[in-house]
Design a protein around this motif. Structure first.
Motif, PDB file in Angstrom:
ATOM      1  N   MET A 101      12.755   0.926   9.537  1.00  0.00           N
ATOM      2  CA  MET A 101      12.230   0.819   8.172  1.00  0.00           C
ATOM      3  C   MET A 101      10.929   1.610   8.049  1.00  0.00           C
ATOM      4  N   GLN A 102      10.472   1.789   6.824  1.00  0.00           N
ATOM      5  CA  GLN A 102       9.188   2.427   6.574  1.00  0.00           C
ATOM      6  C   GLN A 102       8.071   1.537   7.126  1.00  0.00           C
ATOM      7  N   PRO A 103       6.960   2.131   7.556  1.00  0.00           N
ATOM      8  CA  PRO A 103       5.828   1.317   8.040  1.00  0.00           C
ATOM      9  C   PRO A 103       5.053   0.719   6.866  1.00  0.00           C
ATOM     10  N   LEU A 104       5.573  -0.351   6.315  1.00  0.00           N
ATOM     11  CA  LEU A 104       4.965  -0.994   5.155  1.00  0.00           C
ATOM     12  C   LEU A 104       3.693  -1.732   5.546  1.00  0.00           C
ATOM     13  N   ASP A 105       2.706  -1.673   4.683  1.00  0.00           N
ATOM     14  CA  ASP A 105       1.501  -2.480   4.837  1.00  0.00           C
ATOM     15  C   ASP A 105       1.149  -3.006   3.455  1.00  0.00           C
ATOM     16  N   TYR A 106       0.344  -4.030   3.404  1.00  0.00           N
ATOM     17  CA  TYR A 106       0.015  -4.636   2.124  1.00  0.00           C
ATOM     18  C   TYR A 106      -1.406  -5.160   2.123  1.00  0.00           C
ATOM     19  N   ARG A 110       0.851  -1.190   0.000  1.00  0.00           N
ATOM     20  CA  ARG A 110       0.000   0.000   0.000  1.00  0.00           C
ATOM     21  C   ARG A 110       0.885   1.239   0.000  1.00  0.00           C
ATOM     22  N   ASP A 111       0.422   2.313  -0.633  1.00  0.00           N
ATOM     23  CA  ASP A 111       1.122   3.616  -0.668  1.00  0.00           C
ATOM     24  C   ASP A 111       2.527   3.528  -1.261  1.00  0.00           C
ATOM     25  N   PHE A 112       2.699   2.686  -2.265  1.00  0.00           N
ATOM     26  CA  PHE A 112       4.017   2.492  -2.858  1.00  0.00           C
ATOM     27  C   PHE A 112       4.536   3.761  -3.539  1.00  0.00           C
ATOM     28  N   MET A 113       3.672   4.499  -4.210  1.00  0.00           N
ATOM     29  CA  MET A 113       4.121   5.712  -4.900  1.00  0.00           C
ATOM     30  C   MET A 113       4.667   6.737  -3.902  1.00  0.00           C
ATOM     31  N   ARG A 114       3.998   6.898  -2.775  1.00  0.00           N
ATOM     32  CA  ARG A 114       4.480   7.805  -1.734  1.00  0.00           C
ATOM     33  C   ARG A 114       5.840   7.340  -1.232  1.00  0.00           C
ATOM     34  N   MET A 115       5.962   6.050  -1.032  1.00  0.00           N
ATOM     35  CA  MET A 115       7.209   5.498  -0.529  1.00  0.00           C
ATOM     36  C   MET A 115       8.352   5.756  -1.516  1.00  0.00           C
ATOM     37  N   THR A 116       8.105   5.566  -2.795  1.00  0.00           N
ATOM     38  CA  THR A 116       9.176   5.773  -3.781  1.00  0.00           C
ATOM     39  C   THR A 116       9.599   7.234  -3.847  1.00  0.00           C
ATOM     40  N   ALA A 117       8.666   8.146  -3.603  1.00  0.00           N
ATOM     41  CA  ALA A 117       8.989   9.571  -3.640  1.00  0.00           C
ATOM     42  C   ALA A 117       9.802  10.015  -2.434  1.00  0.00           C
TER      43      ALA A 117
END
Length: 120
Positions: A102-107, A19-26
């Motif tokens: 790390m980033q708070p990744l969710d999926y 989730r929110d991959f585009m934000r993470m890449t930016a």
């Protein structure tokens, strides 16, 4: 070019997507992005292989996994077990990542079953 063996088989497919991959890449440098993706891939792979599934493809923020009826006696039940294990492990996995800096990744996950074309 060599020959390709194709066959129709009954399969259950499970897709994991960040989730929110585009934000993470930016917001991340390439090496940080790679470290976060690697952590995600390892998490998914461990859940899937524990239930005798296979990772078919890593696709940026998604992982495509499959259980073929020709390889697993109850492909659907195995895929569902992997999905349930992911649901139970997700919160702890997210917290462990944050604790490690790390980033708070969710999926999210999606599951489907039917006839697919498989090849080697």
């Amino acid at each position: 070019m060599g020959s390709v063996f194709l066959q129709e088989v009954q399969a259950t497919v499970l897709v994991f997507e960040l989730r929110d991959f585009m934000r993470m890449t930016a917001n991340l440098a390439p090496i940080e992005l790679g470290a976060n993706l690697s952590r995600f891939y390892e998490h998914v792979e461990s859940l899937v292989t524990k239930e005798h599934g296979r990772v078919v493809k890593w696709m940026g923020d998604s992982v495509l996994c499959a259980w073929l009826s020709s390889e697993t006696s109850d492909a659907g039940a195995a895929a569902i077990a992997s999905l349930q294990a992911a649901r139970h492990a997700r919160a702890t996995w997210i917290q462990e990542g944050v604790a490690a800096g790390m980033q708070p990744l969710d999926y999210s996950m999606a599951l489907a079953a039917g006839v697919v074309l498989a090849g080697q």
